[in-house]
Design a protein around this motif. Structure first.
Motif, PDB file in Angstrom:
ATOM      1  N   TYR A  22       0.817  -1.210   0.000  1.00  0.00           N
ATOM      2  CA  TYR A  22       0.000   0.000   0.000  1.00  0.00           C
ATOM      3  C   TYR A  22       0.855   1.266   0.000  1.00  0.00           C
ATOM      4  O   TYR A  22       0.430   2.299  -0.501  1.00  0.00           O
ATOM      5  CB  TYR A  22      -0.912   0.025   1.229  1.00  0.00           C
ATOM      6  CG  TYR A  22      -2.205  -0.740   1.059  1.00  0.00           C
ATOM      7  CD1 TYR A  22      -3.419  -0.078   0.927  1.00  0.00           C
ATOM      8  CD2 TYR A  22      -2.221  -2.134   1.038  1.00  0.00           C
ATOM      9  CE1 TYR A  22      -4.604  -0.775   0.770  1.00  0.00           C
ATOM     10  CE2 TYR A  22      -3.398  -2.838   0.885  1.00  0.00           C
ATOM     11  CZ  TYR A  22      -4.589  -2.155   0.750  1.00  0.00           C
ATOM     12  OH  TYR A  22      -5.775  -2.856   0.587  1.00  0.00           O
ATOM     13  N   GLY A  59      -7.784   6.204  -3.474  1.00  0.00           N
ATOM     14  CA  GLY A  59      -7.072   5.103  -2.846  1.00  0.00           C
ATOM     15  C   GLY A  59      -6.898   5.334  -1.356  1.00  0.00           C
ATOM     16  O   GLY A  59      -5.777   5.490  -0.872  1.00  0.00           O
ATOM     17  N   GLY A  61      -7.311   3.393   1.282  1.00  0.00           N
ATOM     18  CA  GLY A  61      -6.489   2.342   1.898  1.00  0.00           C
ATOM     19  C   GLY A  61      -6.575   2.297   3.405  1.00  0.00           C
ATOM     20  O   GLY A  61      -7.652   2.163   3.992  1.00  0.00           O
ATOM     21  N   GLU A  86     -12.490   4.355  -2.095  1.00  0.00           N
ATOM     22  CA  GLU A  86     -11.866   3.065  -1.780  1.00  0.00           C
ATOM     23  C   GLU A  86     -12.786   1.929  -2.238  1.00  0.00           C
ATOM     24  O   GLU A  86     -13.858   1.726  -1.684  1.00  0.00           O
ATOM     25  CB  GLU A  86     -11.584   2.955  -0.277  1.00  0.00           C
ATOM     26  CG  GLU A  86     -10.925   1.648   0.127  1.00  0.00           C
ATOM     27  CD  GLU A  86      -9.686   1.335  -0.696  1.00  0.00           C
ATOM     28  OE1 GLU A  86      -9.685   0.278  -1.394  1.00  0.00           O
ATOM     29  OE2 GLU A  86      -8.735   2.126  -0.664  1.00  0.00           O
ATOM     30  N   PRO A  89     -12.539  -1.510   0.984  1.00  0.00           N
ATOM     31  CA  PRO A  89     -12.175  -1.003   2.319  1.00  0.00           C
ATOM     32  C   PRO A  89     -11.592  -2.078   3.217  1.00  0.00           C
ATOM     33  O   PRO A  89     -12.048  -3.237   3.214  1.00  0.00           O
ATOM     34  CB  PRO A  89     -13.508  -0.487   2.877  1.00  0.00           C
ATOM     35  CG  PRO A  89     -14.366  -0.251   1.684  1.00  0.00           C
ATOM     36  CD  PRO A  89     -13.962  -1.297   0.689  1.00  0.00           C
ATOM     37  N   HIS A 136     -17.262   3.851  -0.679  1.00  0.00           N
ATOM     38  CA  HIS A 136     -16.950   2.462  -1.029  1.00  0.00           C
ATOM     39  C   HIS A 136     -17.391   2.218  -2.468  1.00  0.00           C
ATOM     40  O   HIS A 136     -18.475   1.705  -2.746  1.00  0.00           O
ATOM     41  CB  HIS A 136     -17.668   1.523  -0.056  1.00  0.00           C
ATOM     42  CG  HIS A 136     -17.424   0.074  -0.327  1.00  0.00           C
ATOM     43  ND1 HIS A 136     -18.081  -0.942   0.339  1.00  0.00           N
ATOM     44  CD2 HIS A 136     -16.583  -0.567  -1.184  1.00  0.00           C
ATOM     45  CE1 HIS A 136     -17.676  -2.113  -0.093  1.00  0.00           C
ATOM     46  NE2 HIS A 136     -16.770  -1.907  -1.031  1.00  0.00           N
TER      47      HIS A 136
END
Length: 221
Positions: A22, A59, A61, A86, A89, A136
């Motif tokens: 990540y 992103g 993360g 994201e 998630p 999301h």
């Protein structure tokens, strides 16, 4: 998911499905501070003397960039409206184990952890000056009535997720950037520079975080 300790002692996650971590293995927290906070947030606020800022992160993360934003704005009386995109998630349990509480105040960390699940469903007040919403959704499905002062573009690298760096994806993000707004990312390639110029951005090469010589900062004309 596998925890990986990076060069500055902070952890990141290795995503086996994508085949990449990540954050930078050279230092997750120092990369976040350098790319998104110093070269993005601090630059923009100093340039415009703002007290209110809207931020879009592509992103979201682990929320590392969000927690570092909280750390930067704490005590500065800067209001932040923060939206993260994201598609996948992470669970609260994974985020709690990653150890980023060591790099922000206890209050900031507790506020983030307490509000994380709610923020996945609706805009949530994290502290008196900060709202967070984590959408999301996949990037190309993202929509908003808002436009943003600053974009943190923190997608996985193009070699692993080329669709996130396509002309179509960048054009979609550009729609949500205010005139004069800034787009920052850890990467800089010829294709990225050409795409952003074609979308009406001026391009700057900025010094990169450890492990990278340069990064991109682009301003919408």
């Amino acid at each position: 998911m596998e925890f990986v300790t990076t060069g500055d002692g902070s952890k990141t996650l290795f995503n086996e499905q994508i085949g990449e971590c990540y954050h930078s293995k050279h230092g997750a927290v120092q990369e976040s501070k350098h790319v998104f906070i110093q070269t993005g947030l601090d630059y923009y606020i100093q340039k415009h003397s703002l007290k209110d800022i809207t931020i879009l992160e592509v992103g979201f993360g682990t929320g590392l960039n969000f927690t570092q934003t909280l750390a930067y704005t704490s005590g500065k009386e800067i209001s932040v409206d923060y939206v993260g995109i994201e598609g996948y998630p992470l669970s609260l349990e994974v985020i709690q184990q990653i150890g980023y509480d060591a790099f922000v105040s206890e209050e900031n960390w507790n506020n983030y952890i307490s509000g994380y699940k709610q923020a996945l469903n609706e805009t949530t007040q994290i502290d008196s000056n900060t709202n967070l919403y984590i959408d999301h959704t996949l990037l190309m499905d993202f929509g908003s009535d808002k436009t943003f002062d600053l974009v943190y573009f923190d997608a996985f690298a193009a070699i692993h997720q080329p669709e996130m760096w396509s002309d179509e994806a960048l054009a979609h993000v550009a729609k949500f950037v205010k005139p004069g707004g800034v787009f920052v990312t850890y990467a800089i390639t010829g294709n990225l520079k050409r795409s952003m110029k074609a979308l009406g951005f001026t391009i700057e090469k900025a010094p990169g975080a450890p492990g990278k010589r340069e990064m991109l900062r682009a301003t919408k004309v």
